[in-house]
Write an enzyme that holds these catalytic residues in place. Structure first.
Site, PDB file in Angstrom:
ATOM      1  N   ASP A   1      18.166 -34.429  18.103  1.00 18.30           N
ATOM      2  CA  ASP A   1      18.737 -33.081  18.086  1.00 18.30           C
ATOM      3  C   ASP A   1      20.111 -33.125  17.417  1.00 18.30           C
ATOM      4  OD1 ASP A   1      19.555 -30.358  19.114  1.00 18.30           O
ATOM      5  OD2 ASP A   1      17.683 -30.563  20.198  1.00 18.30           O
TER       6      ASP A   1
ATOM      7  N   HIS B   1      23.350 -27.322  20.936  1.00 17.36           N
ATOM      8  CA  HIS B   1      21.889 -27.347  21.074  1.00 17.36           C
ATOM      9  C   HIS B   1      21.406 -28.672  21.678  1.00 17.36           C
ATOM     10  CE1 HIS B   1      17.673 -27.273  19.615  1.00 17.36           C
ATOM     11  NE2 HIS B   1      17.803 -25.961  19.573  1.00 17.36           N
TER      12      HIS B   1
ATOM     13  N   SER C   1      12.868 -24.268  21.626  1.00 14.92           N
ATOM     14  CA  SER C   1      13.783 -25.410  21.730  1.00 14.92           C
ATOM     15  C   SER C   1      14.109 -25.726  23.174  1.00 14.92           C
ATOM     16  CB  SER C   1      15.103 -25.108  21.019  1.00 14.92           C
ATOM     17  OG  SER C   1      15.024 -25.367  19.654  1.00 14.92           O
TER      18      SER C   1
END
Ligand SMILES: *[C@@H]1O[C@H](CO)[C@@H](O)[C@H](O)[C@H]1NC(C)=O
Ligand SMILES: *[C@@H]1O[C@H](CO)[C@@H](O)[C@H](O)[C@H]1NC(C)=O
Ligand SMILES: *[C@@H]1O[C@H](CO)[C@@H](O)[C@H](O)[C@H]1NC(C)=O
Ligand SMILES: *[C@@H]1O[C@H](CO)[C@@H](O)[C@H](O)[C@H]1NC(C)=O
Ligand SMILES: *[C@@H]1O[C@H](CO)[C@@H](O)[C@H](O)[C@H]1NC(C)=O
Ligand SMILES: *[C@@H]1O[C@H](CO)[C@@H](O)[C@H](O)[C@H]1NC(C)=O
Length: 780
Positions: free
Chosen positions: A144, A217, A547
């Site tokens: 990620d 994220h 996600s």
């Protein structure tokens, strides 16, 4: 947040294309000389005897087509091969060298941007498996944007030593030292060579050249999968409670592969290569890119090698719903995860001058609006731009919005950016209206000004009011956090949908998990909106996307693996799928798809919504070996070169043997039947390739233990009498642990179909366990 991510990446793409065009017009011949990154897949077995080392052979092959090309990466685990920069001509010459299987151009992937554990019933598992400490031997790798190691979710208090199996590293770089790893965050690496080869050196004033997460994220996904329990977590008081990863005792290893300009396949493959060597157990990838055939898709290829090593690979399904055929990460050795909602909401009511009220959602925190109605304006009437209704940067006329509440329509630019645009133009507040693309799905955001997001129906009514009233007024009332929302879960509108565009005979997504308004750890580098103009810093953030659902399943796979360390990735997926639920607990109504308000189908939710406690004890599993996957590739009629491209071996499909995808031991059924019906009521196939009758065979493995033996009976349901489903035998008796029993399902078309698809379910039950499989039937 998903929207934000997409648009940021799209901006970069647009910019690059523009540069490319300029170069072409300046010197067309320069294009021929322009180098791009290629990933070269090599048949290692064909290394000439004159080489004693495969890297020398790679070098020599490369030098034979380009004197100057540098080796970006050599790969040893995910594939055999290397990444380099070549002109198109050089790439073509290299393709013709002996032993070179594929020369694949670099592909850019995109990110698919706490009450969850209670909602999933995870608290119960403590009683079922009080000493499930083998979970702490499970290592979850997250590919990620990196990690914010200071997050409390990485507190390693009370954790035992790092598992002896771990072979990875804690790499240093910008603002990141080896001290940032501990017994929870056991590894952190970054992969930027491919990214920098294309976009130039990383500007360390803009992003950290290290595992550090400047985006948020990666911290969110990794703490969702396996963060420690943190009491008193909230975002500005919203969703307050304990935040915990799904496998809160498991270890985390982060592999940073996504940068401001995207996630490049050469870097992703290098990270998978590294993660395999590092001995991780779970790979979590909340990213995707296109739908290339498996032998051209670096994530699919890397995931195959991981699967062979017993690593469970979970990927996000994508945020391109609710249209059909929008899924990414389709390979059957990947677990593909869609998104559903939780039973939690953040209500913010929009109250209009005409007395009408509409419920919306918001995570706004700050000064409230004055306790009176404010002037209200539609952004489309306060702008010179044709897209003025979208509140894009620079499109609102300040004199027309100053001190007013502004109605903006959802779409194109990030939701939180619309709020920043209204605030920048002097607006007092914002009502954000969904359009048909999002329907009634409510995604809450930590807006920079008082704002509420409303569904399409409310949005249309509010727009009618603001356009028709001579002096429209409005206000927004924030109500904090509400739990117990029903129905929940519902399938998120953004969650990508089947059918599977590559292999229609494999149903995808595999299942859904929570992906809307999820709270988890956040970076200290940017505020909760991720916008440059957001000065706020938070420890936890609430964001949405597949996600977010992917790391739920990654963590739950770690949780199941902790309880059953010897289970294969396919057995773990089977356990998660066959125990997933498709109906609400109270009343038994089918799960709803929020984009239609109607019952969702297996194309939306796969096997259903994950039910982790049941997954610990599924009774029976559909297992798969590497050979089964190779035979699946044979059934796809892959050439030996294509098989080698996926599976790194020269596997020969038996010449006389017939391979059937229908017999591939997947926990779901996707069947194509011909519309032409034979004789009144399901006679046998009239030959000549007719598909009015199709048979699939499956094999179940008994993992329910129990010495006394267990007898499972089948039950079948269908949505339509146009298809008859029979199962033979209809009873399976298991007397030993790990005993295998097979059955055959016959699907027959009995009358003309009334729909384009039919759906059904096949369930085996011994009274204690229910082993369910979704069925989809499409008509040719
Ligand atoms: C590194 O960390 C310091 C302190 O947190 C911060 O001021 C600085 O901006 C960071 N640098 C980068 C490149 O992120
Ligand atoms: C709308 O909300 C306001 C504030 O909560 C309340 O006073 C009013 O009665 C509501 N109106 C309707 C029609 O429900
Ligand atoms: C506002 O915009 C709508 C179309 O979006 C248009 O029909 C209407 O005339 C405009 N109203 C004003 C006052 O400009
Ligand atoms: C809108 O148009 C007016 C007149 O053409 C111009 O003065 C103004 O700058 C424009 N505003 C925006 C936001 O483009
Ligand atoms: C593979 O080839 C066989 C024989 O030509 C054909 O029947 C089958 O449909 C093909 N399978 C796929 C997935 O294309
Ligand atoms: C695969 O094996 C066959 C013989 O078994 C051989 O002819 C062929 O060249 C091999 N292909 C590759 C790509 O290694």
């Amino acid at each position: 947040m998903g929207d934000l991510k997409f648009s940021r990446l799209f901006l970069v793409v647009t910019f690059l294309v523009f540069l490319g065009v300029c170069r072409v017009s300046v010197a067309a011949s320069a294009v021929q000389q322009k180098k791009n990154t290629y990933i070269i897949h090599v048949a290692k077995s064909q290394m000439p005897a004159s080489f004693d080392d495969h890297t020398r052979w790679y070098d020599s092959s490369l030098k034979s087509v380009s004197e100057s090309a540098e080796m970006l990466y050599t790969y040893n685990n995910a594939i055999h091969g290397f990444a380099t920069r070549l002109t198109a001509q050089e790439a073509k010459s290299l393709q013709d060298q002996p032993g070179i299987l594929y020369v694949l151009p670099e592909v850019k992937y995109e990110l698919h941007t706490t009450r969850t554990p209670t909602f999933l019933g995870l608290e119960q598992s403590a009683n079922l498996f009080p000493e499930s400490d083998s979970e702490s031997d499970v290592i979850v790798a997250v590919l990620d944007t990196g990690v914010w190691p200071e997050s409390k979710s990485f507190d390693d208090t009370g954790m035992g030593p790092v598992p002896a199996s771990w072979k990875g590293a804690c790499e240093t770089g910008t603002n990141f030292t080896s001290n940032h790893c501990n017994k929870k965050l056991i590894g952190a690496r970054y992969f930027s060579t491919g990214y920098e080869a294309t976009l130039g050196p990383i500007d360390v004033t803009k992003e950290s050249k290290s595992p550090r997460d400047d985006d948020g994220h990666g911290t969110h996904t990794s703490t969702t999968a396996a963060g420690a329990i943190v009491g008193g977590a909230s975002l500005f008081g919203y969703a307050s409670g304990s935040a915990r990863g799904m496998a809160h005792r498991a270890r985390v290893a982060v592999y940073k592969v996504c940068w401001i300009g995207g996630c490049f396949s050469s870097d992703i493959l290098a990270a998978i290569d590294g993660a395999i060597a590092d001995n991780v157990n779970i790979l979590s990838l909340s990213l995707g890119g296109g739908t290339a055939d498996y032998y051209r898709d670096s994530v699919a290829i890397g995931a195959f090698s991981a699967m062979e090593k017993g690593i469970f690979v979970s990927c996000s399904a994508g945020n391109a719903g609710p249209s059909a055929y929008t899924l990414s990460n389709l390979a059957p050795w990947i677990t593909t995860v869609g998104a559903g909602t939780l039973d939690r909401d953040f209500p913010a009511y929009v109250s209009l001058g005409n007395g009408q009220n509409f419920s919306g959602v918001s995570l706004y925190k700050g000064d409230s609006l004055p306790a009176k109605l404010l002037p209200f304006v539609y952004a489309g009437n306060a702008s010179n731009s044709t897209n003025g209704n979208l509140c894009m940067t620079g499109t609102l006329i300040p004199e027309k919005v100053k001190g007013k509440i502004v109605l903006c329509d959802r779409g194109i630019n990030p939701r939180v950016q619309k709020g920043a645009v209204v605030k920048g133009a002097g607006g007092a507040g914002m009502v954000l209206a969904n359009t048909a693309a999002n329907g009634e799905e409510l995604v809450a955001d930590a807006h920079l000004l008082p704002a509420s997001t409303v569904g399409q129906k409310s949005g249309d009514a509010i727009r009618d009011y603001v356009l028709s009233d001579a002096n429209p007024t409005a206000t927004i009332l924030f109500e904090g956090t509400k739990v117990g929302i029903e129905p929940s879960p519902v399938v998120a509108a953004f969650s990508s949908r089947g059918p599977n565009a590559i292999t229609p005979d494999i149903l995808k997504p595999d299942l859904i998990a929570p992906g809307v308004n999820i709270i988890a750890g956040w970076t200290g580098a940017v505020g909760p909106t991720g916008l440059a103009e957001d000065p706020r810093r938070v420890e936890f953030n609430i964001i949405s996307g597949t996600s977010m659902s992917c790391p739920h399943v990654s963590g739950l796979a770690a949780f199941v693996k902790g309880a059953h360390p010897d289970w294969s990735p396919a057995a773990i997926r089977s356990a998660l799928m066959t125990t997933a639920y498709t109906a609400y607990k109270n009343g038994g109504k089918k799960l709803i798809d929020v984009s239609t308000g109607k019952a969702s189908t297996p194309y939306d939710h796969g096997a259903g919504h994950v039910n982790p406690v049941a997954a610990l004890n599924p009774g029976l599993v559909y297992d798969l070996t590497t050979e089964d996957y190779l035979n699946f590739l044979c059934a796809l009629n892959y050439t030996s070169m294509q098989i080698q491209g996926v599976a790194r071996r020269n596997y020969s499909c038996g010449a006389g043997k017939t391979y059937s995808i229908g017999d591939f031991n997947y926990p779901s059924f996707s069947v194509s039947l011909q519309t032409q019906v034979i004789g009144g009521g399901g006679g046998s196939s009239s030959g000549g390739g007719s598909k009015s009758v199709v048979k699939h065979t499956r094999t179940l493995t008994n993992v329910g233990g129990g010495s006394g033996g267990s007898t499972y009976k089948v039950s079948i349901s269908t949505t339509s009498p146009a298809v008859k489903i029979t199962v033979e035998p209809d009873t399976l008796t298991f007397t030993k642990a790990y005993e295998k029993k097979s059955y055959t399902v016959t699907f027959s078309a009995t009358s003309m179909p009334s729909n384009t698809n039919e759906f059904g379910r096949i369930e085996w039950s011994d009274g204690k366990h229910v082993v369910g499989s979704p069925v989809v039937i499409s008509w040719i």
